[in-house]
Design a protein around this motif. Structure first.
Motif: not given
Length: 196
Positions: A45-62
């Motif tokens: 679950i932690l692995s899956g959450l970090t996947d979501v988080v890194d995608g969000f950060i990549a898009r949100r903060f360019h």
């Protein structure tokens, strides 16, 4: 002169992807050696959450980068492959999505490499790839935590994942083939990213 964001290497999303790769041996050890299914499920679950988080950060903060477009799916597929390999020991039907995952990534890797070489384009994940990943993670987590899941429910969940993976394979194949056929044009709805 500063690099363009697409060419950056040391970004938070890329480090999170690398972290997910580093978690894989621990996942295998917890499941296969320690047979601690709750901890394995929690780590998955932690692995899956970090996947979501890194995608969000990549898009949100360019922070979207060409390396990230490659490293993120590698982290996903290595995690999925390792977990499916472990689950095969308890659920033989898991062999089907495992084999399909391997074939899908071989095909995507070859065609993706040809696209990069011939067009300079580096594509990110599409909706169907994300949907297949979410379904696969959910199915694996459920099988890890629910030790005595009914056989019929297990088979249905695995079959749903197989169908979504096949859909994703076909759509990615179409996208890459079209990109190779139209080396001087941009695909509809996609920006052409020039690797330097």
């Amino acid at each position: 002169m500063n690099r363009e964001p697409q060419n950056k290497i040391l970004t938070i999303p890329n480090m999170l992807s690398a972290f997910r790769i580093c978690m894989i041996p621990l996942l295998v050890w917890l499941y296969y050696v320690k047979q601690d299914y709750l901890w394995t499920g929690g780590l998955l679950i932690l692995s899956g959450l970090t996947d979501v988080v890194d995608g969000f950060i990549a898009r949100r903060f360019h922070m979207i980068s060409n390396l990230g477009k490659v490293l993120d799916p590698i982290a996903d597929k290595l995690t999925q492959g390792a977990m499916l390999f472990c689950l095969v020991t308890r659920f033989p039907f898991m062999m089907a999505p495992l084999v399909l995952l391997i074939l899908k990534e071989i095909f995507a890797g070859i065609t993706g490499f040809l696209v990069i070489r011939n067009t300079g384009q580096v594509f990110g994940a599409n909706w169907h790839g994300k949907a297949a990943t979410i379904l696969l993670y959910a199915m694996m987590i459920l099988h890890v935590i629910w030790n005595d899941i009914p056989r019929i429910l297990s088979d249905i969940l695995i079959a749903i994942c197989i169908v979504m993976m096949l859909v994703s394979l076909v759509l990615y194949g179409i996208r890459n083939v079209l990109a190779l056929k139209n080396t001087n044009t941009t695909l509809p709805g996609k920006e052409k990213n020039h690797a330097k």
